[in-house]
Design an enzyme around this catalytic site. Structure first.
Site, PDB file in Angstrom:
ATOM      1  N   ASP A  20      -2.561  -0.855  -0.808  1.00 23.35           N
ATOM      2  CA  ASP A  20      -1.434  -0.548  -1.523  1.00 23.35           C
ATOM      3  C   ASP A  20      -1.582  -1.216  -2.729  1.00 23.35           C
ATOM      4  O   ASP A  20      -2.415  -1.990  -3.088  1.00 23.35           O
ATOM      5  CB  ASP A  20      -0.307  -1.078  -0.340  1.00 23.35           C
ATOM      6  CG  ASP A  20       0.907  -0.003  -0.446  1.00 23.35           C
ATOM      7  OD1 ASP A  20       1.214   0.285  -1.558  1.00 23.35           O
ATOM      8  OD2 ASP A  20       1.480   0.184   0.434  1.00 23.35           O
ATOM      9  N   HIS A  41       0.066   4.611  -4.975  1.00 25.29           N
ATOM     10  CA  HIS A  41      -0.217   3.197  -4.249  1.00 25.29           C
ATOM     11  C   HIS A  41      -1.643   2.530  -4.549  1.00 25.29           C
ATOM     12  O   HIS A  41      -2.203   2.141  -3.365  1.00 25.29           O
ATOM     13  CB  HIS A  41       0.160   3.412  -2.789  1.00 25.29           C
ATOM     14  CG  HIS A  41       1.694   3.599  -2.442  1.00 25.29           C
ATOM     15  ND1 HIS A  41       2.597   2.592  -2.857  1.00 25.29           N
ATOM     16  CD2 HIS A  41       2.082   4.713  -1.991  1.00 25.29           C
ATOM     17  CE1 HIS A  41       3.762   3.139  -2.563  1.00 25.29           C
ATOM     18  NE2 HIS A  41       3.480   4.371  -2.064  1.00 25.29           N
ATOM     19  N   GLU A  71       4.464   9.260  -2.213  1.00 20.25           N
ATOM     20  CA  GLU A  71       4.862   8.648  -3.511  1.00 20.25           C
ATOM     21  C   GLU A  71       3.867   8.389  -4.723  1.00 20.25           C
ATOM     22  O   GLU A  71       3.668   7.362  -5.026  1.00 20.25           O
ATOM     23  CB  GLU A  71       5.599   7.209  -2.967  1.00 20.25           C
ATOM     24  CG  GLU A  71       6.568   7.381  -1.775  1.00 20.25           C
ATOM     25  CD  GLU A  71       6.896   5.956  -1.217  1.00 20.25           C
ATOM     26  OE1 GLU A  71       8.154   5.959  -0.957  1.00 20.25           O
ATOM     27  OE2 GLU A  71       6.134   5.311  -1.245  1.00 20.25           O
TER      28      GLU A  71
END
Length: 585
Positions: free
Chosen positions: A10, A80, A144
């Protein structure tokens, strides 16, 4: 429950040893500091890091295998990836500099899809991942991933032109560029006998041919994928996010991300909804419980968040929908909890507390109150804010409230009290009056609908997922209250939950109008609201508007959303607004 999905990479840290790219752990595994709380702007100043060696990972894989559990690793791409970019800035669109971020959120810098080096990197990483994890399924994230850098990157735009990608079907060329990345990685993994899982964002553009979709932003993505003939894992936030609070009174809970997911709601989950045909339902592989650990540091906290909710999710998995029965589950649960005690697990005990259900009755213009416990224990309550004892009113069945009250209730077993249930009821002239919404709330934040705004119950914190706040995404809230007869008012109060880190802002304007016939309205008062903050903030914002007395039967209230300011990542977009109650006096 025989799959363990392990999120290993991440923005805040890279946690898996990769020999071909040693910088991922030498640089990417360590962040300088971590934000305190929920993006408060304050940091702890303490370096944080660490990673799993390959030997450690193989040991975990073998431990799981002995218990018939398959580990599904996740390398989240193309977003990420700040930890990877901090180590290898040449993989980004701008070249950096990048750093391992110390706060939580979604960030514009992602892997550059216009560079072949990016695909060399991903294939090398995934090759080593496959050497460690025998799972047929490899999770590649896909969630995302903002397209901001790709829109500005000459190499990404050149790739878009080379591939002939254009905007269509509501998706941009950059969405289709992510589809290209996903399909290319899928092809690579397929050649090695593996298949991909991706979060439901991989539906934006063209879905890779053999992809399994993990639906987290609701169930709609999973339904769409199943209808397209793709396998699906359902893990919507509303039923499956075990990092959400288990109780509304969060002051007595370990600090967490927010949300509200009680045991009963988990049990009510049906991952294969009847909207699907029997053939489509066969593509629903099952459900997954997610536990994100930004705010969870100790194993005991992990246990507290998953138990006994994991027992509820287990029955969701292995029982037919028509055979599930929550009351029967509660009868069985104490036997399971006796095993938790023997194993010294730190499980949550909310299930033994008094559970209150508050239902506004618009016919009797009162609030109906119902209490229950898991074992039908004796319940005692007060309405004046005093602590209940065995000398207090004993609960015998549903009762009603139509005036200001502070409800307190406890279950008493063998002289031992449960945790205290505490609820404030504030009655005003609009309370329990018929109300109609003229605009549509956000799908995930409608909860009980219009009645929430006049039920006498207020949000206890900025936790907007408790069911006390009704939410709108980029839309204004417009409601009409029927006072049933001409009623004089001279003030109105509105409260907004504000959590700017979650794109939830204060209202920009509040308007109240009145009408005698429900058709023709006149403006009574309005207030424009200026947010002067230049950084993230979270609080309950209370707005009280006073005006000359007006007598009308119908009152229309408009709460207008704001546009996010220039300092915010969502600059220029219309924000969420959350409102808990409309008070007229």
């Amino acid at each position: 429950v025989n799959r363990f999905h392990w999120h290993l990479t991440d923005d805040q840290g890279w946690r898996i040893e990769i020999d071909s790219y040693p910088g991922l752990t030498e640089v990417g595994s360590m962040r300088d500091e971590t934000i305190i709380g929920r993006n408060s702007g304050e940091y702890d100043g303490t370096p944080h890091g660490g990673y799993y060696t390959k030997d450690e990972l193989r040991e975990v894989v073998e431990y799981a295998k002995e218990r018939y559990i398959t580990i599904i690793p996740e390398v989240d791409l193309p977003g990420h990836m700040l930890a990877a970019l901090a180590a290898y800035p040449e993989l980004g669109c701008t070249g950096g500099p990048y750093h391992v971020i110390g706060e939580w959120g979604v960030f514009d810098d992602i892997l550059c899809a216009g560079k072949e080096e990016t695909f060399d990197f991903l294939e090398a990483v995934l090759t080593e991942v496959m050497e460690i994890f025998p799972s047929e399924l490899i999770h590649i994230g896909g969630d995302e991933a903002p397209k901001t850098r790709w829109e500005e990157c000459p190499l990404c735009q050149s790739r878009i032109k080379e591939l002939g990608l254009t905007e269509k079907d509501g998706h941009t060329a950059e969405h289709y560029l992510q589809s290209y990345v996903t399909s290319r990685i899928e092809e690579f993994l397929n050649e090695h006998g593996r298949n991909i899982i991706g979060w439901d964002e991989i539906l934006e553009g063209e879905l890779a041919p053999n992809a399994t979709v993990m639906s987290w932003r609701g169930m709609e993505g999973g339904i769409q994928a199943a209808r397209m003939g793709h396998d699906v894992i359902m893990t919507p936030t509303t039923y499956s996010y075990f990092d959400y609070y288990q109780a509304q009174n969060i002051d007595e809970e370990p600090f967490g991300i927010g949300g509200y997911l009680p045991l009963e709601q988990v049990y009510s989950f049906e991952p294969a909804p009847d909207i699907l045909s029997e053939g489509e339902k066969r593509h629903i592989l099952g459900a997954q419980a997610n536990l994100w650990t930004e705010y969870i540091k100790e194993p005991e906290h992990v246990e507290y968040m998953i138990l006994p909710r994991l027992a509820a999710m287990s029955e969701v998995q292995w029982m037919d929908a028509d055979k599930k029965d929550y009351e029967e589950f509660l009868e069985r649960l104490p036997r399971l909890i006796s095993h938790y005690n023997k194993l010294d697990y730190n499980y949550a005990t909310h299930v033994f507390d008094v559970h209150g259900v508050y239902t506004p009755n618009f016919d009797s213009n009162a609030l109906e109150v119902e209490f229950t416990t898991i074992d039908d224990a004796d319940i005692y309550y007060t309405l004046d804010g005093s602590d209940p004892t065995e000398s207090s009113i004993k609960y015998e069945g549903v009762f009603t409230i139509n005036q200001d009250s502070e409800v307190r209730a406890v279950a008493i077993r063998d002289g031992v009290k449960s945790k205290l249930l505490n609820e404030m009821v504030n009655v005003n002239k609009a309370t329990y009056k018929p109300i109609e919404l003229l605009t549509t709330p956000a799908r995930n934040y409608e909860y009980a609908g219009a009645g929430m705004l006049v039920d006498g119950l207020s949000g206890k914190s900025t936790n907007y997922r408790t069911g006390r706040w009704i939410g709108y995404q980029g839309e204004d809230l417009v409601a009409v209250i029927d006072m049933l007869e001409p009623t004089e008012t001279s003030s109105m109060e509105i409260r907004n939950a504000v959590v700017t880190g979650d794109w939830i802002f204060d209202a920009s304007e509040i308007i109240i109008e009145s009408s005698d016939d429900g058709n023709s309205y006149s403006t009574v008062a309005s207030e424009k609201i200026i947010d002067k903050n230049n950084d993230h903030w979270a609080d309950i914002s209370t707005h009280k508007i006073s005006f000359e007395p007006v007598t009308s039967r119908y009152y229309k209230v408009s709460v207008k959303c704001s546009r996010m300011p220039s300092w915010h990542p969502g600059s220029g977009r219309r924000a969420y607004i959350f409102v808990d109650e409309i008070k007229l006096n």
